[in-house]
Design a protein around this motif. Structure first.
Motif, PDB file in Angstrom:
ATOM      1  N   SER A 262      -9.584 -46.857  34.005  1.00 33.63           N
ATOM      2  CA  SER A 262     -10.233 -46.772  35.325  1.00 33.63           C
ATOM      3  C   SER A 262      -9.953 -48.007  36.181  1.00 33.63           C
ATOM      4  O   SER A 262     -10.607 -49.043  36.011  1.00 33.63           O
ATOM      5  N   PRO A 263      -9.003 -47.896  37.104  1.00 34.91           N
ATOM      6  CA  PRO A 263      -8.877 -48.990  38.082  1.00 34.91           C
ATOM      7  C   PRO A 263     -10.022 -48.902  39.099  1.00 34.91           C
ATOM      8  O   PRO A 263     -10.471 -47.798  39.426  1.00 34.91           O
ATOM      9  N   VAL A 264     -10.482 -50.059  39.569  1.00 34.70           N
ATOM     10  CA  VAL A 264     -11.543 -50.127  40.582  1.00 34.70           C
ATOM     11  C   VAL A 264     -11.102 -51.162  41.608  1.00 34.70           C
ATOM     12  O   VAL A 264     -10.617 -52.231  41.230  1.00 34.70           O
ATOM     13  N   TYR A 265     -11.269 -50.851  42.900  1.00 34.83           N
ATOM     14  CA  TYR A 265     -10.742 -51.717  43.955  1.00 34.83           C
ATOM     15  C   TYR A 265     -11.910 -52.394  44.653  1.00 34.83           C
ATOM     16  O   TYR A 265     -12.649 -51.740  45.402  1.00 34.83           O
ATOM     17  N   MET A 266     -12.077 -53.681  44.391  1.00 34.61           N
ATOM     18  CA  MET A 266     -13.207 -54.427  44.937  1.00 34.61           C
ATOM     19  C   MET A 266     -12.727 -55.117  46.218  1.00 34.61           C
ATOM     20  O   MET A 266     -12.005 -56.122  46.156  1.00 34.61           O
TER      21      MET A 266
ATOM     22  N   VAL B 238      -7.081 -50.957  27.354  1.00 32.98           N
ATOM     23  CA  VAL B 238      -8.145 -51.528  28.203  1.00 32.98           C
ATOM     24  C   VAL B 238      -8.713 -50.372  29.043  1.00 32.98           C
ATOM     25  O   VAL B 238      -7.945 -49.582  29.596  1.00 32.98           O
ATOM     26  N   SER B 239     -10.028 -50.286  29.136  1.00 35.91           N
ATOM     27  CA  SER B 239     -10.565 -49.095  29.823  1.00 35.91           C
ATOM     28  C   SER B 239     -10.862 -49.330  31.305  1.00 35.91           C
ATOM     29  O   SER B 239     -10.883 -48.390  32.086  1.00 35.91           O
ATOM     30  N   ARG B 240     -11.104 -50.574  31.691  1.00 34.91           N
ATOM     31  CA  ARG B 240     -11.464 -50.801  33.107  1.00 34.91           C
ATOM     32  C   ARG B 240     -10.632 -51.953  33.682  1.00 34.91           C
ATOM     33  O   ARG B 240     -10.433 -52.967  33.022  1.00 34.91           O
ATOM     34  N   PHE B 241     -10.201 -51.780  34.934  1.00 38.52           N
ATOM     35  CA  PHE B 241      -9.317 -52.757  35.567  1.00 38.52           C
ATOM     36  C   PHE B 241      -9.852 -53.015  36.980  1.00 38.52           C
ATOM     37  O   PHE B 241      -9.710 -52.178  37.862  1.00 38.52           O
ATOM     38  N   LEU B 242     -10.533 -54.151  37.144  1.00 38.21           N
ATOM     39  CA  LEU B 242     -11.105 -54.458  38.463  1.00 38.21           C
ATOM     40  C   LEU B 242     -10.094 -55.253  39.263  1.00 38.21           C
ATOM     41  O   LEU B 242      -9.728 -56.372  38.884  1.00 38.21           O
ATOM     42  N   PHE B 243      -9.640 -54.682  40.353  1.00 37.33           N
ATOM     43  CA  PHE B 243      -8.629 -55.325  41.194  1.00 37.33           C
ATOM     44  C   PHE B 243      -9.331 -56.022  42.356  1.00 37.33           C
ATOM     45  O   PHE B 243     -10.096 -55.397  43.094  1.00 37.33           O
ATOM     46  N   SER B 244      -9.071 -57.323  42.520  1.00 35.14           N
ATOM     47  CA  SER B 244      -9.710 -58.076  43.602  1.00 35.14           C
ATOM     48  C   SER B 244      -8.950 -57.830  44.895  1.00 35.14           C
ATOM     49  O   SER B 244      -7.916 -58.423  45.153  1.00 35.14           O
ATOM     50  N   SER B 245      -9.488 -56.921  45.680  1.00 28.83           N
ATOM     51  CA  SER B 245      -8.824 -56.517  46.917  1.00 28.83           C
ATOM     52  C   SER B 245      -9.528 -57.187  48.098  1.00 28.83           C
ATOM     53  O   SER B 245     -10.305 -58.141  47.903  1.00 28.83           O
ATOM     54  N   SER B 246      -9.257 -56.712  49.299  1.00 30.30           N
ATOM     55  CA  SER B 246      -9.785 -57.435  50.454  1.00 30.30           C
ATOM     56  C   SER B 246     -10.085 -56.506  51.623  1.00 30.30           C
ATOM     57  O   SER B 246      -9.317 -55.583  51.915  1.00 30.30           O
TER      58      SER B 246
END
Ligand SMILES: NC(=O)c1ccc[n+]([C@@H]2O[C@H](COP(=O)([O-])OP(=O)(O)OC[C@H]3O[C@@H](n4cnc5c(N)ncnc54)[C@H](O)[C@@H]3O)[C@@H](O)[C@H]2O)c1
Length: 363
Positions: free
Chosen positions: A164-168, A110-118
């Motif tokens: 690529s993790p991404v922290y939203m 998996v190339s992208r991992f969007l983490f639902s942060s706060s």
């Protein structure tokens, strides 16, 4: 462009809006959720897609993720009071299970991992006087906030040339969802206005919060999925735009004006003192495709209209199904969930009957 995605927590408040959003946008969507709030339905819909009924603490394998382009990881115990109920569950689910899932995703290609942060991780930083941005010191005040900080911290070193993790970092989210929550600020204010006829604020109304419509959250995650790798790789983003920073008292006035309900300020000594104004300059710079649609004022008017159209009653507004902590407590008291916050063996047969019962309550 990532076309095949897995959304965890797809049977929760955000997930139940995000699944149809991405289906409409032409994505192939799968879900993964243990279903704590499966039967907490208000109104029609609810993210009916192919899904894994799994607990992410040990469910799913890398094989289940093969062929998936991106993961949107929403599943979590998602507020402060639950964290206070049992710190261990919050750490295990929000932290350890997130890292486990990211490792599986990376292994599966998996190339992208969007983490639902706060944004809650900014705590009372600046006391609302100064803006916090993604580089500001973090001030997590609760187990929930700490779990998000710890998860971001543990995910960061997993980034690689192909992952690529991404922290939203979301503000407080509002808006109608088939799996509604009334335990977030604007949903609660607007729900009370329509169901009770008054808008109640349990503080002096001065704290600042960013409040973001759930559809705008979907659009931000969409933009982060579509963005070139270099714009998002291992980056954190505050999700919103300048106009979503609002004082609770102003928010309450928007709701009172939209509904005609009376405004009651019930200052309490133990009121939530979190207060922060958030900078959204970075998301505007890195994700120019993201445009916020809903200001808090227009969003409050929309919520009031939607609750009226639903005929929202006091019984529904006050139903345990729509307050995450109360519902989990009920499942624990009934023995449906065990001491490890996992479903007990008899759950499968009772769930069907209870879903029918839930649908009757909605009608
Ligand atoms: N709602 C907000 O205002 C808000 C604000 C900031 C961040 N967030 C984050 O966004 C995400 C989604 O929030 P939400 O409001 O939809 O929450 P929610 O509680 O409605 O949904 C969370 C979902 O995760 C699932 N889940 C929990 N533990 C699980 C486990 N061990 N295995 C599999 N599934 C599990 C639940 O069954 C539920 O369907 C969370 O990560 C939350 O922390 C939410």
């Amino acid at each position: 462009m990532a076309k095949r995605i897995l959304i965890t927590g797809h049977r929760g408040y955000i997930g139940s809006v995000m699944v149809p959003y991405f289906l409409r946008a032409g994505y192939e969507v799968q879900g993964a959720d243990t279903g704590f709030f499966e039967r907490c339905l208000l109104g029609p819909g609810g993210g009916e897609v192919a899904g894994h009924g799994v607990d992410l603490r040990d469910g799913l394998t890398a094989r289940d993720l093969e062929g998936t382009d991106a993961v949107i990881h929403l599943a979590a115990l998602s507020n402060d009071p639950i964290g206070n109920l049992n710190k261990h569950w919050t750490r295990e689910i929000n932290g350890e299970a997130s890292v486990r899932l990211a490792l599986l995703a990376r292994e599966a290609g998996v190339s992208r991992f969007l983490f639902s942060s706060s944004c809650i991780m900014y705590g009372a930083a600046g006391g609302g006087e100064t803006e916090v941005d993604e580089n500001s010191p973090l001030d997590p005040r609760t187990q929930y906030a700490r779990s998000k900080v710890e998860a971001e911290h543990a995910l960061r070193p997993l980034a690689s040339a192909t992952f690529s993790p991404v922290y939203m970092r979301n503000g407080t989210i509002y808006g109608l969802s088939p799996r509604m929550r009334f335990d977030t600020v604007l949903n609660s204010l607007a729900g009370s206005a329509v169901a009770r006829g008054s808008v109640r604020v349990f503080s002096d109304g001065k704290p600042w919060r960013p409040v973001v419509h759930v559809e705008d959250v979907c659009a931000a995650f969409h933009a982060a999925l579509e963005a070139p790798r270099e714009a998002v790789h291992n980056e954190a983003f505050n999700v919103g735009a300048a106009e979503v920073n609002v004082q609770i008292g102003t928010l309450a006035r928007h709701v009172a004006e939209a509904s005609g309900a009376a405004l009651e300020l019930l200052a309490q000594a133990d009121a939530d003192q979190r207060s922060y104004r958030t900078s959204f300059a970075k998301i505007a710079r890195h994700l120019p495709g993201f445009r916020l649609q809903w200001s808090p004022c227009a969003g409050a008017q929309r919520l009031v209209r939607e609750f009226r159209a639903l005929g929202l009653s006091m019984g529904q507004f006050d139903d345990a199904r729509f307050t995450r902590l109360r519902w989990l407590r009920k499942l624990l008291e009934e023995g449906a969930l065990g001491e490890d916050l996992r479903w007990q063996a008899n759950r499968q047969c009772s769930a069907r009957g209870e879903r029918a019962e839930a649908e009757e309550v909605m009608a």
